[in-house]
Design an enzyme around this catalytic site. Structure first.
Site, PDB file in Angstrom:
ATOM      1  N   GLU A   1     -11.584 -43.681  17.410  1.00 22.65           N
ATOM      2  CA  GLU A   1     -11.644 -43.194  18.799  1.00 22.65           C
ATOM      3  C   GLU A   1     -10.160 -44.416  19.114  1.00 22.65           C
ATOM      4  O   GLU A   1     -10.698 -46.278  18.632  1.00 22.65           O
ATOM      5  CB  GLU A   1     -12.729 -43.917  19.851  1.00 22.65           C
TER       6      GLU A   1
ATOM      7  N   GLU B   1     -19.341 -47.557  15.865  1.00 28.56           N
ATOM      8  CA  GLU B   1     -19.949 -48.554  17.275  1.00 28.56           C
ATOM      9  C   GLU B   1     -20.649 -50.026  16.758  1.00 28.56           C
ATOM     10  O   GLU B   1     -21.130 -50.351  17.188  1.00 28.56           O
ATOM     11  CB  GLU B   1     -19.475 -48.639  18.339  1.00 28.56           C
TER      12      GLU B   1
END
Ligand code: BMA
Length: 357
Positions: A283, A180
């Site tokens: 995710e 991320e």
């Protein structure tokens, strides 16, 4: 002739992991994932075997299995706090249990992926401590916390080297650090380091694990948060010689979700195909209690047409209200829809991959 050469190069890239010394098991995992990508999309769940909304450390249990009768094909694990020498992860799972779970999942024919929300080596804060934009610089060679970072990596290496079958072969796993990074909520995020520092961090880390620690059973996953173009996705990509899986994380936080997810899935599956890498959604999480058809109507509907290896939903904490779980659990409002999702030929769970291999 020229065309033929280009074709051969692409083929060579497609045939195996980025590590020229990858173990036979890591090569096999890579190839299996490549082959399965065309057959369907595997389902994964974070901490699937460690705990669920109403249980902790029970043998052979999984919230996903409670709902559909089968285990996820991909099990996610988290190593945060391993770097501190603790016995337990930041999500309260004993590292010994993580090792056992990885072993069990692998022996059943499943796949394991490992994330690492490790603490900020410069400030001593958590992975979410973004008070300094000097952390990445500080842990690179020559930086004031480089030695400390190597100590973190030494602990990580010990754990990775302890992942062995009863016969003594290393269990291949996916490793997904520094994720991320297109956002700025972790100390390795976009506004906290330059492109060169981020890619240098990857290069140092992978090279240290491969060459100094002699670890060759890892497949490395590069995983961004949301993005809109391939250029944006690849801006901090550290190199084909380091990365095996190109992936992204994206949580459903509003009505624009399906559109954004579809765009990211399209771009990542194309980047993966062009590079001869594996594509995945590393995710996700959605409103599975308020939208009882989220599994089929949002997630599967959006991802169905793309060649992606797996989609993993985040964890079902055992010590928090069930409504914050991202995976299905017994009697949750979307349990029936999850069974539909499970039965759809496009989704692959443990039994599917056991029979397809
Ligand atoms: C986050 C949350 C945290 C957890 C972390 C690492 O997204 O689930 O509660 O500690 O992941 O697993």
């Amino acid at each position: 002739m020229m065309l033929l050469c280009v074709g051969l190069v692409a083929q060579a890239g497609k045939s195996g992991p980025s590590d020229p010394k990858a173990t036979p098991e890591a090569v096999k995992l890579y190839q299996n994932m490549m082959n399965l990508e065309h057959k369907g999309m595997m389902f994964g769940h974070q901490d699937a075997l460690a705990y669920g909304t109403s249980w902790y450390a029970e043998d052979d249990r999984s919230d996903v299995k409670d709902v559909c009768g089968d285990f996820p094909a991909v099990c996610g694990w988290e190593l945060g706090h391993l770097e501190l020498g603790n016995a337990c992860s930041l999500d309260s799972v004993f590292f010994d249990n993580i090792r056992d779970g990885i072993k069990k999942a692998y022996s059943r024919g499943g796949i394991n992926t490992i994330s690492w929300h490790f603490r900020n080596p410069l400030t001593g804060g958590t992975a979410w401590d973004v008070t300094s934009d000097k952390t990445v610089e500080a842990i690179l060679p020559g930086g004031e916390k480089h030695e400390l970072y190597k100590q973190y990596l030494d602990k990580l290496a010990l754990f990775m080297l302890s992942l062995k079958t009863d016969q003594g072969t290393f269990i291949p796993v996916l490793f997904r650090p520094f994720h991320e990074h297109t956002g700025s909520w972790f100390w390795w995020g976009k506004n906290l380091c330059t492109v060169d520092q981020y890619t240098a961090l990857w290069r140092f880390t992978v090279t240290y694990l491969r060459e100094t620690k002699n670890i060759h059973h890892l497949l490395y996953t590069y995983s961004t948060d949301r993005f809109t173009t391939s250029e944006e996705y690849l801006e901090r990509y550290p190199g084909d010689d380091l990365i095996d899986i190109v992936a992204f994380d994206l949580y459903d936080r509003g009505p624009e979700y399906a559109g954004v997810l579809g765009n990211c899935a399209k771009l990542v599956s194309k980047i993966a195909a062009d590079k001869g890498k594996i594509g995945a959604v590393s995710e996700v999480g959605g409103p599975i209690t308020s939208n009882p058809e989220w599994w089929t109507n949002v997630l599967l509907k959006t991802l169905r047409s793309y060649d992606l290896s797996y989609v993993l939903v985040w964890r079902n904490p055992f010590n928090q209200p069930a409504r914050i779980a991202f995976g299905p659990y017994k009697d949750c409002p979307s349990a029936k829809d999850f069974v539909k999702f499970y039965k759809d030929p496009r989704t692959l769970f443990l039994k599917d991959i056991q029979s397809l291999k």
